[in-house]
Design an enzyme around this catalytic site. Structure first.
Site, PDB file in Angstrom:
ATOM      1  N   ILE A   1       1.173   1.220   3.046  1.00 53.12           N
ATOM      2  CA  ILE A   1       0.875   2.654   2.986  1.00 53.12           C
ATOM      3  C   ILE A   1       0.907   3.158   1.547  1.00 53.12           C
ATOM      4  O   ILE A   1       0.045   3.940   1.139  1.00 53.12           O
ATOM      5  CB  ILE A   1       1.824   3.457   3.895  1.00 53.12           C
ATOM      6  N   CYS A   2       1.869   2.698   0.765  1.00 56.39           N
ATOM      7  CA  CYS A   2       1.942   3.118  -0.642  1.00 56.39           C
ATOM      8  C   CYS A   2       0.721   2.633  -1.415  1.00 56.39           C
ATOM      9  O   CYS A   2       0.166   3.370  -2.235  1.00 56.39           O
ATOM     10  CB  CYS A   2       3.228   2.614  -1.284  1.00 56.39           C
ATOM     11  N   THR A   3       0.293   1.416  -1.141  1.00 54.11           N
ATOM     12  CA  THR A   3      -0.894   0.880  -1.805  1.00 54.11           C
ATOM     13  C   THR A   3      -2.112   1.731  -1.462  1.00 54.11           C
ATOM     14  O   THR A   3      -2.876   2.138  -2.354  1.00 54.11           O
ATOM     15  CB  THR A   3      -1.132  -0.587  -1.391  1.00 54.11           C
TER      16      THR A   3
END
Length: 147
Positions: A43-45
């Site tokens: 999700i951060c990527t």
């Protein structure tokens, strides 16, 4: 979470693009602070790739965009190089910036800080503060409304 209308706290920290001294930018141009839990997670990527792909949209507002978490600078560099992030990823040693901006922890603190986005207006005050993976259009609307 700090409230809209609050004067944005200043900080200095190392980043993938050298030292960031927020006091040099506060009150001069808009700033987008993206607190994300952890490097190299799906999700951060995705969230930071969306920021990278929206570079021209942020540039229309002369916005300084910073990704922030308490990961190590070398880990941030690897993450930024792998995904070609052309904006600074800030190493928040000791979670000091997280504390300044009253960013909470994820469930049981297992993945670190909560995903939170702040937009700081040209006047140095917070004009937008929301938890979660916010849509680019929503962040850009805050920038537009506080030109």
């Amino acid at each position: 979470m700090l409230a809209v209308g609050t004067r944005a706290p200043s900080f200095s920290a190392d980043s993938t693009q050298g030292e960031i001294r927020l006091e040099e930018t506060l009150g001069k141009r808009p700033i987008v602070l993206i607190f994300y839990p952890k490097d190299h997670t799906p999700i951060c990527t995705k969230q930071l790739c969306t920021v990278r792909d929206s570079k021209e949209q942020y540039a229309k507002y002369d916005a300084l965009v910073l990704g922030i978490n308490s990961g190590f600078l070398e880990e941030h560099r690897q993450f930024a190089n792998k995904f070609m992030y052309d904006f600074p990823l800030v190493a928040d040693k000791g979670a000091n910036i997280q504390k300044l901006y009253d960013v909470g922890h994820t469930l049981f603190g297992l993945l670190g800080q909560q995903r939170t986005v702040y937009v700081i207006g040209r006047n140095g005050t917070i004009v937008y503060a929301m938890k979660g993976n916010r849509p680019t259009a929503e962040i850009l609307k805050a920038l537009e409304e506080h030109r």
